[in-house]
Design a protein around this motif. Structure first.
Motif, mmCIF file in Angstrom:
data_model
loop_
_atom_site.group_PDB
_atom_site.id
_atom_site.type_symbol
_atom_site.label_atom_id
_atom_site.label_comp_id
_atom_site.label_asym_id
_atom_site.label_seq_id
_atom_site.Cartn_x
_atom_site.Cartn_y
_atom_site.Cartn_z
ATOM 1 N N LEU A 155 0.776 -1.130 -0.142
ATOM 2 C CA LEU A 155 0.014 0.001 0.088
ATOM 3 C C LEU A 155 0.944 1.225 0.046
ATOM 4 N N ALA A 156 2.037 1.275 0.657
ATOM 5 C CA ALA A 156 2.952 2.335 0.610
ATOM 6 C C ALA A 156 3.555 2.620 -0.511
ATOM 7 N N PHE A 214 -2.841 -4.368 7.909
ATOM 8 C CA PHE A 214 -2.737 -3.027 8.340
ATOM 9 C C PHE A 214 -2.021 -2.014 7.532
ATOM 10 N N VAL A 215 -2.106 -0.489 7.805
ATOM 11 C CA VAL A 215 -1.420 0.099 7.073
ATOM 12 C C VAL A 215 -0.142 0.784 7.739
ATOM 13 N N THR A 216 -0.069 0.563 8.916
ATOM 14 C CA THR A 216 1.248 1.051 9.685
ATOM 15 C C THR A 216 0.986 0.485 11.220
ATOM 16 N N ASN A 217 1.930 0.306 11.737
ATOM 17 C CA ASN A 217 2.178 -0.201 13.250
ATOM 18 C C ASN A 217 3.449 0.720 14.140
ATOM 19 N N LEU A 250 3.489 3.809 5.234
ATOM 20 C CA LEU A 250 2.636 4.914 5.348
ATOM 21 C C LEU A 250 2.176 5.161 6.703
ATOM 22 N N SER A 251 2.098 6.600 7.092
ATOM 23 C CA SER A 251 1.867 6.866 8.342
ATOM 24 C C SER A 251 0.990 8.209 8.590
ATOM 25 N N TYR A 252 0.764 8.725 9.734
ATOM 26 C CA TYR A 252 0.182 10.034 9.784
ATOM 27 C C TYR A 252 0.986 11.191 9.223
ATOM 28 N N LYS A 253 2.251 10.845 8.961
ATOM 29 C CA LYS A 253 2.971 12.049 8.424
ATOM 30 C C LYS A 253 2.905 11.897 6.949
ATOM 31 N N LYS A 298 -2.661 10.567 1.804
ATOM 32 C CA LYS A 298 -2.190 9.281 1.518
ATOM 33 C C LYS A 298 -2.264 7.910 2.284
ATOM 34 N N TYR A 299 -2.008 8.474 3.664
ATOM 35 C CA TYR A 299 -2.406 7.641 4.642
ATOM 36 C C TYR A 299 -3.741 7.242 4.828
ATOM 37 N N ARG A 300 -4.476 8.338 4.734
ATOM 38 C CA ARG A 300 -6.177 8.089 4.942
ATOM 39 C C ARG A 300 -6.722 7.261 3.738
ATOM 40 N N VAL A 301 -6.039 7.449 2.568
ATOM 41 C CA VAL A 301 -6.574 6.716 1.612
ATOM 42 C C VAL A 301 -6.234 5.227 1.584
ATOM 43 N N ALA A 302 -4.913 5.055 2.012
ATOM 44 C CA ALA A 302 -4.618 3.647 2.346
ATOM 45 C C ALA A 302 -5.501 2.921 3.282
ATOM 46 N N ASN A 303 -5.905 3.418 4.177
ATOM 47 C CA ASN A 303 -6.714 2.849 5.098
ATOM 48 C C ASN A 303 -8.222 2.664 4.652
ATOM 49 N N TYR A 304 -8.625 3.592 3.903
ATOM 50 C CA TYR A 304 -9.973 3.451 2.946
ATOM 51 C C TYR A 304 -9.785 1.872 2.194
#
Length: 485
Positions: A271-272, A299-302, A312-315, A319-325
């Motif tokens: 996803l990243a 998961f997207v990140t840990n 990807l992360s909050y930084k 892009k992080y939000r789209v990855a979670n979707y």
């Protein structure tokens, strides 16, 4: 707790990254008889370094009402003194006294979460003890690197003839599983006495209501050792092993599948790459070459990967939000959202006072948070956790795709459109199996329970058609339980 994962769905084959015209779809037959469905909780969240009272409140106020299935905790045992986050991963005893709270607070938190319908997964650090010469733990236990009163002595640890006794060669299985990882005293987990001590600790957590365990650093223990420990546990706890896949290494996630489930690290790494490149449709194929869906926790990140920038992360903001979707939209694995705090130094611990982590107070959402801000990222996707609970194991329907945007039904229970374009709106008219009605967007909701949660449905399904305007780097998710008409 049922295995929190869904069977694979048949996907429409798609070629290329950015077609100039939408993919054609067929008109499904509307099923207006469906009024609502009983949600089945599936989505979990890792509340990294949240103290026990804060976890309990979050279960009551957010996780339970929004159909989250479980919460993954940080380690509960006594650990070395220090403000860095990784001190939690250096045990000195198995007392449930840590910077995150007391034994009584832990027990109360588990009970509170259960009352809210949320299960509790503990982070079990059983591969090793501390990585320093000695000292006094946060609950007063005195120890040395290889001496832990009432638990272990020098004969209970591996020794290696490598520089510093540490792992050097990751293609040598014995070295990976018997040498020290960053000087952490490596337990002989194959020895009956060591196993018995570990089992007593995990059973103690189970006695307080814990539903399962994340097996930290499982890759650094032979799968036979982990299996023997799990076989001795009371009850039937959920087991999720941390085994990072690396193609050139002899130890792979598949080695641990007879024990339980594993974390699917490759999904996060893929996803990243896909989200910044705009190839959102390829995210629907992330299951290829992975462990079976029912044994994959995605998961997207840990807490590790957000610090080493492998994911990807909050930084990465939008892009992080789209990855979670994307993670939540598809029926592969059990999705685990993440919630931590902002940091500049990778070693930086959570906000603390007098050696204890402060209660969580969520900061105002920002793309540039201050160090130490509690981010509470999972709350942004609380409506999506409910969406996943409603769509259940319904398969992915015909895929709509235009540029960097995709959309599809999940049977006759839900629909989602994700716009990965950084500047362009999309507004497709889609065919759908959703029953007629006025729907609200589960991806952009006030908290569950708010009176105005779906007062005016702005997405109108009529005769199997719906127009779905979506702004850049966002999503619209509809489901049959969220209609105003």
């Amino acid at each position: 707790m049922r295995r929190l994962a869904l069977p694979l769905a048949a996907l429409v084959a798609v070629v290329g990254c950015s077609p100039s015209t939408p993919t054609a779809t067929t008109t499904p037959t509307p099923t207006p008889s469906i009024l609502s469905v009983e949600p089945e909780r599936q989505v979990g969240v890792q509340l990294f370094q949240w103290n026990w009272p804060s976890v309990g409140r979050e279960c009551t106020e957010v996780l339970g009402p929004n159909q989250f299935a479980f919460v993954l905790l940080s380690p509960a045992q006594e650990h070395i003194v220090g403000e860095q986050w990784w001190t939690s991963y250096q045990p000195v005893s198995y007392q449930l006294e840590s910077k995150l709270g007391t034994r009584d607070e832990f027990e109360e938190m588990v009970s509170t979460c259960h009352e809210a319908g949320v299960k509790v997964i503990a982070d079990a650090v059983i591969n090793h003890m501390a990585g320093i010469d000695g000292g006094t733990g946060v609950a007063g236990t005195e120890f040395t690197h290889y001496e832990y009163p009432g638990l272990y002595g020098p004969d209970d640890f591996h020794t290696c003839d490598t520089p510093g006794g540490d792992i050097v060669n990751y293609v040598d299985q014995q070295e990976v599983q018997e040498c020290e990882l960053s000087n952490l005293a490596d337990l002989r987990t194959g020895e009956p006495e060591v196993q018995s001590t570990i089992v007593s600790y995990l059973d103690d957590l189970t006695s307080l209501g814990v539903d399962g365990f994340r097996i930290d650093a499982a890759k650094h223990m032979h799968h036979r050792d982990v299996q023997e420990i799990v076989d001795q546990l009371s009850g039937d706890p959920i087991i999720i092993s941390e085994v990072i896949r690396a193609s050139s290494e002899p130890i792979q996630p598949e080695d641990y599948l007879e024990i339980g489930s594993v974390f699917a690290f490759q999904v996060a790494k893929d996803l990243a790459g896909l989200v910044p490149g705009g190839a959102l449709h390829r995210a629907l194929d992330l299951k290829d070459g992975q462990v079976p869906s029912e044994q994959a926790y995605t998961f997207v990140t840990n807490h590790d990967t957000e610090r080493n920038r492998q994911t990807l992360s909050y930084k990465d903001a939008d892009k992080y939000r789209v990855a979670n979707y994307l993670l939540l939209a598809q029926p592969y694995g059990t999705p685990v959202l993440y919630s931590g705090y902002a940091f500049t130094d990778r070693d930086e611990g959570a906000p603390q006072t007098d050696g204890g982590v402060d209660d969580v107070e969520c900061a105002t959402p920002s793309d540039d948070p201050a160090p130490g801000d509690w981010l509470c990222q999972h709350r942004t996707d609380a409506g999506m956790a409910e969406w996943v609970a409603v769509v259940g194991d319904e398969p992915i329907g015909d895929l709509w795709r235009e540029g960097y945007a995709i959309g599809f039904d999940r049977g006759d229970r839900g629909l989602i459109v994700i716009n990965g374009n950084s500047t362009l709106d999309v507004s497709p008219e889609l065919t759908t199996s959703l029953p007629d009605g006025a729907y609200c967007n589960a991806a952009d909701l006030p908290p569950s329970g708010a009176e105005d949660r779906c007062a005016d449905g702005e997405f109108i399904v009529a005769d199997g058609k719906v127009t779905v305007p979506v702004s850049p780097m966002s999503a619209v998710a509809l489901h049959v339980n969220l209609r105003s008409a």
